[in-house]
Design an enzyme around this catalytic site. Structure first.
Site, PDB file in Angstrom:
ATOM      1  N   ASP A  34       0.838  -1.193   0.000  1.00  0.00           N
ATOM      2  CA  ASP A  34       0.000   0.000   0.000  1.00  0.00           C
ATOM      3  C   ASP A  34       0.877   1.248   0.000  1.00  0.00           C
ATOM      4  OD1 ASP A  34      -2.216   1.594   0.066  1.00  0.00           O
ATOM      5  OD2 ASP A  34      -3.138   0.604   1.787  1.00  0.00           O
ATOM      6  N   GLU A  86       3.435   4.929  -3.662  1.00  0.00           N
ATOM      7  CA  GLU A  86       3.896   6.076  -4.467  1.00  0.00           C
ATOM      8  C   GLU A  86       4.852   7.021  -3.725  1.00  0.00           C
ATOM      9  OE1 GLU A  86       0.111   7.166  -2.504  1.00  0.00           O
ATOM     10  OE2 GLU A  86       0.626   5.512  -3.825  1.00  0.00           O
ATOM     11  N   ASP A 118      -7.674   5.009  -3.927  1.00  0.00           N
ATOM     12  CA  ASP A 118      -8.830   5.078  -3.021  1.00  0.00           C
ATOM     13  C   ASP A 118      -9.958   5.894  -3.654  1.00  0.00           C
ATOM     14  OD1 ASP A 118      -7.214   3.671  -1.293  1.00  0.00           O
ATOM     15  OD2 ASP A 118      -6.611   5.429  -0.154  1.00  0.00           O
TER      16      ASP A 118
END
Length: 804
Positions: A403, A406, A476
């Site tokens: 998760d 980035e 998300d």
């Protein structure tokens, strides 16, 4: 104008090559080198179809090792000629010219059809300072053909299929995945090999890349002739995609978050009890406890007292589990301590921002102290894997959910990019963070254990990441019909950027627009349609917050939402032989699972820019339903009304006929049709000449793979290669796999099944094929064919049969 500004402008003009005098060139083993004014230009052929263009200011020494490109230049036969100010280099596939007066590089086919031109004096180097390093802002401008459609650039959720007429800020973010690569309908692609925050601009005047940091302009031009050829060149440059385990193409259940190991295992048990197929379950964050121990890679939460038993229990239920890990660590973790001592942590605000897990935070909330590690440092990647292996992988974990890869960068300040990484200032390498992070996990797991294929679910990507066993999701997203629509072109452009594996949170992550969650009938309709779309993407994964998403939360058999979800999960499993064979095409032939219509119908102007349809594999046209049709607001409540079956318009591309998957009706391409779409149907059409293998109904992927129904869609000749292997190791790289080639002769109505090629341990020596010639009476929809046209017991030898 001040003296300093005048000097800066003079240097700028000098470096752009304006009013410069031409210089001689020299041949190199890969092409040529030339000096144009104050710019050095090198043209390198990596192969007859792929060319690297490198430009540096005179006097700047180039020391660059690409993070994305792993190919080396091949020996390529070239013909170099010069005439006037033009230097031409020709391979067996393409021609390149350099104007040694303006510096313009241009690309042509062998019959001199223009492909792409740089603008005259199109490169610019503007001096800048990057955390104490003297470097440049680098800009390169091109001139495309009039109304020339381009695609790719990663994932930008703007609902656009073509990437024309916009300005994109290229910096990794939760919902935006940066891949500085575009491809044209003309059959070429361009990869801008720079990792700093950049701008991509396309308008009628020019197409350009401008990067905040770079000591060179460095890009690769690749000519493939069509989209598949371009992607093949990009994969050749940056790496091929390995095979995922077979089970990963089944159905996945997840949510934010399962709060105990009993709850996690209980979900799998419930699916087995109700007879709905399931292969993957995901454990989200906080199994490590409080935020001070963020991403400790240990089960410190007392609700997970025996993680080894938890994993074993899931395996004993014939399912698999992956777990959330982050690129950051809390201040009380072992990883934080050692990485901090070695100067391998970066100092900027990341998730979670506060020490307590409560949200919204309290007025006196203290900072979490969580810091992101430096994945550019090989020693830091070693440390990351050491604790991941000891605390989780050694227990039998099946894969990873990386998760925030980035990573999350909250309250962004320019000084944040002054953090010094192993490769220099963070600004210089910002966009390659997910590539290095994901690559570290993949490489270490493969070195540790080759008996289990690496599977990584991750939120971001960069060029080349396909070589690291990763499937990226779209971030998300907020649940809404508009965001569902946006997923389609987002996933397609991601795939057109060279990375074949993409997915999204089915149903949307946040339910801000739907008070009551799944109790809200309007959300149920959206969720069902999103899941139906998710049946035809590389990973079918239900996930989100604010409300649970398990199928039994939507009622029971007989309830419309439950029945529709159940139907499409089972359809996903019936398609496993087709999907897994398509995944082999991805690995062996640089194929794509999600195919924008421009890939297969580049000459159909109506199809090129469609943002709501695509092919799943090379046979199935998918047109998801992306509007509410059956639940509407009446007075102050949501009311469902299924009394009238609604329809949706679908464009069927020209050049072939199509068969309605649900009814068997054959329809000529090149027209728009109205398709009835009750809540458990989305438009699916199969291309004429397709051979579609469908497996048996199962509860999990490896329950059984026999018999296979072979559906033949008449109207054209067709071919299909059925692939199989051991499903979860890397022996296929050593040749341990088997293929069976099918050919359909439409005029003769004859199906030929060739000799099986190859073998692997545990392979079925004989296989039952139920052959179905699809019509309006037979071989439609989900159901197993009761009376196939013919049933054969195939024993690996060539066989031909006529069908009526």
């Amino acid at each position: 104008m001040t003296k300093n500004l005048t000097l800066l402008l003079s240097l700028f003009l000098c470096l752009t090559g304006l009013n410069s005098k031409a210089q001689d060139f020299q041949k190199t083993p890969q092409g040529i080198k030339a000096n144009v004014g104050s710019v050095n230009v090198e043209i390198q052929f990596y192969n007859p179809q792929t060319i690297r263009i490198i430009k540096t200011p005179t006097g700047v020494s180039l020391k660059k090792e690409s993070l994305s490109v792993i190919a080396k230049p091949e020996n390529t036969e070239l013909d170099v000629t010069s005439s006037g100010h033009l230097i031409s280099i020709t391979s067996s596939k393409i021609k390149v010219s350099l104007n040694d007066e303006t510096g313009k590089v241009a690309f042509y086919t062998l019959d001199n059809k223009p492909l792409l031109n740089e603008k005259d004096y199109g490169v610019q180097f503007t001096p800048t300072d990057d955390a104490g390093e003297q470097t440049y802002i680098v800009r390169q401008a091109f001139r495309l053909g009039e109304n020339e459609p381009i695609f790719g650039m990663g994932q930008f959720q703007k609902g656009k299929m073509e990437q024309n007429n916009q300005k994109l800020f290229l910096r990794q973010a939760n919902l935006e995945t940066v891949i500085p690569f575009f491809q044209s309908i003309k059959g070429y692609g361009v990869f801008w090999d720079n990792y700093s925050p950049s701008y991509f601009t396309n308008n009628p005047q020019e197409t350009s890349f401008e990067s905040e940091v770079g000591n060179c302009a460095d890009y690769y031009f690749m000519y493939g002739g069509n989209a598949d050829g371009v992607i093949a060149q990009m994969r050749h440059l940056t790496g091929q995609a390995p095979m995922f385990p077979y089970w990963t193409y089944g159905y996945w259940q997840s949510k934010e978050r399962y709060k105990s190991q009993n709850e996690l295992v209980g979900v799998v048990k419930k699916y087995r009890e109700i007879g709905v197929p399931l292969d993957g379950i995901i454990q989200d964050w906080q199994y490590w406890g409080d935020n001070a121990h963020w991403n400790a890679m240990e089960f410190l939460n007392p609700e997970f007292p025996d993680p080894k038993k938890m994993i074993d229990d899931i395996h004993n239920l014939n399912a698999h589990v992956i777990i959330s890990c982050w690129a950051s660590f809390g201040p009380k973790t072992k990883q934080y301590e050692i990485l901090n001592q070695k100067g391998m942590l970066m100092d900027f605000k990341t998730w979670p921002p506060f020490a307590e897990n409560t949200w919204p935070p309290k007025p006196d909330a203290k900072p979490s102290g969580v810091k992101v590690y430096d994945p550019y440092n090989p020693e830091a990647r070693d440390i990351y894997w050491k604790y991941m292996n000891q605390g989780i992988f050694s227990l039998g974990m099946d894969g990873w959910w990386l998760d925030s890869s980035e990573p999350d960068h909250l309250d962004i300040q320019d000084k944040d990019f002054d953090n010094i990484t192993y490769l220099g200032p963070f600004r210089k390498v910002r966009n390659a963070f997910p590539l290095e992070h994901v690559g570290g996990v993949y490489t270490h797991q493969r070195e540790s254990d080759s008996s289990k294929r690496v599977f990584i679910l991750t939120r971001s990507a960069f060029a080349g990441q396909q070589r690291y066993g990763a499937n990226s999701w779209s971030g998300d997203v907020v649940a809404s019909w508009e965001h569902l629509k946006d997923q389609i072109p987002a996933g397609l452009n991601f795939s057109l950027s060279g990375i074949p594996y993409w997915n999204c949170d089915l149903g949307g992550f946040f339910l801000w627009n739907f008070h009551g969650g799944i109790e809200n009938k309007a959300y149920r309709e959206l969720y069902v349609r999103w899941l139906e779309f998710g049946t035809f993407i590389p990973m079918m994964r239900s996930h989100g917050t604010d409300s649970p998403r398990e199928i039994y939360q939507f009622g029971q058999k007989g309830d419309w939402a439950y029945d529709a979800i159940d139907k499409f999960i089972n359809l996903r499993y019936r398609l496993l032989p087709y999907t897994y064979s398509t995944s082999w095409d991805v690995t062996a032939n640089s194929g794509s699972m999600m195919r924008a219509l421009m890939m297969d119908f580049p000459n159909d102007k109506k199809a090129i820019n469609l943002n709501n349809e695509y092919l799943f594999g090379k046979s199935i046209l998918v047109c998801p339903v992306t509007d509410p049709l059956y639940v509407q607001k009446k007075d102050s409540s949501m009311v469902e009304d299924f009394s009238t079956v609604k329809t949706q318009k679908v464009y069927l591309p020209e050049g072939t006929n199509w068969t309605d998957f649900w009814t068997g009706q054959q329809i000529q391409g090149g027209q728009t049709v109205e398709k009835e779409v009750p809540i458990d149907i989305i438009p699916l059409y199969v291309k004429a000449g397709s051979i579609l293998p469908m497996g048996p109904l199962v509860q999990f992927a490896d329950e059984k793979i026999d018999p296979i129904e072979i559906r033949i869609y008449p109207g054209n000749d067709g071919d299909f290669t059925l692939y199989n292997d051991e499903h979860d190791n890397y022996d296929y790289e050593k040749g341990a796999y088997a293929t069976i080639h099918f050919h359909w002769d439409d005029a003769a109505k004859k199906l030929t099944i060739d000799d099986r090629k190859g073998e692997f341990p545990g392979m079925l020596k004989k296989q039952k094929f139920q052959i179905v010639l699809v019509s309006e009476k037979q071989g439609t929809g989900l159901g197993v064919t009761a009376k196939p046209s013919k049933t054969i017991n195939y024993s690996a030898k060539k066989i031909s049969l006529k069908l009526k």
